[in-house]
Design a protein around this motif. Structure first.
Motif, PDB file in Angstrom:
ATOM      1  N   UNK A  95       0.848  -1.162  -0.075  1.00 48.36           N
ATOM      2  CA  UNK A  95      -0.005   0.139  -0.004  1.00 48.36           C
ATOM      3  C   UNK A  95       0.828   1.332  -0.008  1.00 48.36           C
ATOM      4  N   UNK A  96       2.040   1.315   0.782  1.00 47.80           N
ATOM      5  CA  UNK A  96       2.776   2.432   0.711  1.00 47.80           C
ATOM      6  C   UNK A  96       3.420   2.637  -0.561  1.00 47.80           C
ATOM      7  N   UNK A  97       3.691   1.393  -1.236  1.00 50.81           N
ATOM      8  CA  UNK A  97       4.396   1.455  -2.716  1.00 50.81           C
ATOM      9  C   UNK A  97       3.543   2.116  -3.647  1.00 50.81           C
ATOM     10  N   UNK A  98       2.173   2.190  -3.391  1.00 51.51           N
ATOM     11  CA  UNK A  98       1.154   2.382  -4.374  1.00 51.51           C
ATOM     12  C   UNK A  98       0.624   1.227  -5.026  1.00 51.51           C
ATOM     13  N   UNK A  99       0.657   0.096  -4.476  1.00 49.07           N
ATOM     14  CA  UNK A  99       0.001  -1.025  -5.159  1.00 49.07           C
ATOM     15  C   UNK A  99      -1.092  -1.550  -4.421  1.00 49.07           C
ATOM     16  N   UNK A 100      -2.242  -1.837  -4.943  1.00 50.86           N
ATOM     17  CA  UNK A 100      -3.417  -2.222  -4.636  1.00 50.86           C
ATOM     18  C   UNK A 100      -3.379  -3.540  -4.048  1.00 50.86           C
ATOM     19  N   UNK A 260      -6.892  -0.270  -9.722  1.00 55.26           N
ATOM     20  CA  UNK A 260      -5.691  -1.181  -9.892  1.00 55.26           C
ATOM     21  C   UNK A 260      -4.433  -0.319 -10.394  1.00 55.26           C
ATOM     22  N   UNK A 261      -4.712   1.226 -10.645  1.00 57.46           N
ATOM     23  CA  UNK A 261      -3.829   2.035 -11.124  1.00 57.46           C
ATOM     24  C   UNK A 261      -2.802   2.136 -10.258  1.00 57.46           C
ATOM     25  N   UNK A 262      -1.320   1.873 -10.445  1.00 58.88           N
ATOM     26  CA  UNK A 262      -0.487   2.240  -9.624  1.00 58.88           C
ATOM     27  C   UNK A 262      -0.274   3.762  -9.206  1.00 58.88           C
ATOM     28  N   UNK A 263      -0.155   3.760  -8.155  1.00 60.13           N
ATOM     29  CA  UNK A 263      -0.245   5.073  -7.378  1.00 60.13           C
ATOM     30  C   UNK A 263       1.222   5.534  -7.094  1.00 60.13           C
ATOM     31  N   UNK A 264       1.794   6.790  -7.047  1.00 63.51           N
ATOM     32  CA  UNK A 264       3.217   7.197  -6.713  1.00 63.51           C
ATOM     33  C   UNK A 264       3.567   6.850  -5.123  1.00 63.51           C
ATOM     34  N   UNK A 265       4.608   6.024  -4.745  1.00 65.69           N
ATOM     35  CA  UNK A 265       4.705   5.618  -3.644  1.00 65.69           C
ATOM     36  C   UNK A 265       4.800   6.643  -2.558  1.00 65.69           C
ATOM     37  N   UNK A 266       4.103   6.514  -1.295  1.00 66.28           N
ATOM     38  CA  UNK A 266       4.044   7.445  -0.412  1.00 66.28           C
ATOM     39  C   UNK A 266       5.332   7.270   0.483  1.00 66.28           C
ATOM     40  N   UNK A 267       6.178   8.322   0.067  1.00 68.54           N
ATOM     41  CA  UNK A 267       7.616   8.329   0.572  1.00 68.54           C
ATOM     42  C   UNK A 267       7.447   8.333   2.238  1.00 68.54           C
ATOM     43  N   UNK A 268       6.825   9.303   2.628  1.00 67.61           N
ATOM     44  CA  UNK A 268       6.715   9.545   4.189  1.00 67.61           C
ATOM     45  C   UNK A 268       6.241   8.270   4.773  1.00 67.61           C
ATOM     46  N   UNK A 269       5.391   7.723   4.405  1.00 69.25           N
ATOM     47  CA  UNK A 269       4.821   6.461   5.064  1.00 69.25           C
ATOM     48  C   UNK A 269       6.076   5.412   4.863  1.00 69.25           C
ATOM     49  N   UNK A 271       9.213   5.895   4.658  1.00 66.31           N
ATOM     50  CA  UNK A 271      10.286   6.123   5.755  1.00 66.31           C
ATOM     51  C   UNK A 271       9.816   5.559   7.183  1.00 66.31           C
ATOM     52  N   UNK A 272       8.524   5.825   7.607  1.00 66.95           N
ATOM     53  CA  UNK A 272       8.058   5.297   8.833  1.00 66.95           C
ATOM     54  C   UNK A 272       8.050   3.648   8.935  1.00 66.95           C
ATOM     55  N   UNK A 273       7.644   3.201   7.840  1.00 67.75           N
ATOM     56  CA  UNK A 273       7.590   1.633   7.850  1.00 67.75           C
ATOM     57  C   UNK A 273       9.011   1.136   7.892  1.00 67.75           C
ATOM     58  N   UNK A 274      10.041   1.694   7.175  1.00 67.95           N
ATOM     59  CA  UNK A 274      11.282   1.240   6.969  1.00 67.95           C
ATOM     60  C   UNK A 274      12.241   1.417   8.309  1.00 67.95           C
ATOM     61  N   UNK A 275      11.662   2.397   9.145  1.00 68.83           N
ATOM     62  CA  UNK A 275      12.504   2.851  10.300  1.00 68.83           C
ATOM     63  C   UNK A 275      11.863   1.560  11.086  1.00 68.83           C
ATOM     64  N   UNK A 276      10.473   1.385  11.234  1.00 75.81           N
ATOM     65  CA  UNK A 276       9.854   0.523  12.243  1.00 75.81           C
ATOM     66  C   UNK A 276      10.487  -1.007  11.936  1.00 75.81           C
ATOM     67  N   UNK A 277      10.605  -1.571  10.677  1.00 71.18           N
ATOM     68  CA  UNK A 277      11.208  -2.623  10.524  1.00 71.18           C
ATOM     69  C   UNK A 277      12.691  -2.594  10.241  1.00 71.18           C
TER      70      UNK A 277
END
Length: 292
Positions: A95-100, A260-269, A271-277
């Motif tokens: 979802x953060x990468x913009x993929x359904x 199913x249109x690919x969205x632009x990645x949510x870079x802020x989300x 960043x939070x995700x990658x910090x968490x993992x």
């Protein structure tokens, strides 16, 4: 083209191939998330799809197939809790990468992919199914592709019979006769892949086969009498298996092509995700390139 991804194939591969010593700041394994993230990011960079969806499995025991046959997939070990958690994280990453993403409590990922393919093919969008599960080959139609991303091989409609032994439309019947040990689906004893391939070269479906079983005796088939007898004696087993091997294409999903249109990645989300993992710069840089 519409890209439909079978998430489990790539998550399980990462789980088994990347050491579980790769952990988040709390010490919990994130190896499957990392491997899946590398795969998905690479695919997005490589093909830049306009339309894409990722299908996830819910609880295998909750599938309608278990109601038809309680022993379905009963041979599999329970999914470790550490991996269940990572499945959820993989959905969050998509979802953060913009993929359904899609998941259903009563159906499997295969059924979701089948439903999306059937529904959205009417929009004149050729379908690319990204997997290495032979079951999904039954969905391929002219103009579509089956992409075994791990081996780097792509198969069009005309290639499926050469790869798996039978035309896509006949795959469910083929598996009903041979059985599928991976999913604990019984078949017709003594009828293997080569024999089943010959049968469904001559018969369009299991229904046609049982409507003219005597014709089996006239085929150039080794032990034709034995095969015909086994098919007759195990008819109910084969018919049950056919219900299990067929991919359902009527999952009640509320979706259309724009979903199913690919969205632009949510870079802020991200960043939070990658910090968490606890991931470093590699996947972050990949996400930045995708947003460019």
């Amino acid at each position: 083209m519409l890209y439909l991804i079978d998430a489990s194939v790539f998550i399980f591969r990462a789980w088994h191939s990347i050491p579980d010593t790769l952990t988040d700041p709390s010490g919990r394994p994130v190896n499957a998330v990392y491997g899946f993230g590398r795969f998905l990011g690479e695919l997005l960079e490589r093909v830049r799809p306009e339309h894409i969806g990722v299908a996830f499995d819910a609880r295998p025991s909750g599938s309608y197939r278990n109601r038809l046959y309680p022993a379905y997939k009963a041979n599999r070990k329970p999914t470790p809790e550490a991996l269940k958690r990572q499945f959820a994280l993989c959905r969050e990453l998509c979802e953060a990468l913009g993929v359904a993403t899609f998941i259903s409590s009563g159906y499997e990922a295969d059924d979701i992919i089948g439903t999306l393919a059937m529904r959205l093919r009417t929009s004149d969008k050729p379908v690319v199914i990204v997997t290495r599960d032979k079951d999904l080959s039954q969905l391929i139609r002219p103009g579509d592709h089956y992409w075994d991303y791990i081996s780097g091989q792509r198969f069009g409609y005309e290639d499926i019979a050469g790869r798996f032994g039978v035309l896509p439309e006949r795959m469910a019947c083929f598996l009903a006769v041979t059985g599928d040990a991976v999913d604990n689906i019984p078949g017709v004893p003594g009828v293997g892949r080569k024999t089943a391939s010959t049968l469904f070269h001559h018969f369009e479906s299991l229904m046609h086969l049982y409507q003219d079983l005597e014709r089996v005796l006239r085929l150039k088939l080794r032990n034709a009498t034995f095969v015909a007898t086994q098919l007759r004696d195990h008819r109910e087993t084969a018919l049950l298996a056919r219900q299990l091997t067929a991919i359902a294409c009527d999952v009640p999903l509320r979706t259309a092509l724009p979903d199913l249109e690919r969205r632009c990645p949510d870079l802020a989300a991200l960043d939070v995700f990658y910090d968490t993992v606890g991931f470093g710069r590699l996947l972050r840089l990949q996400a930045e390139r995708l947003s460019a």
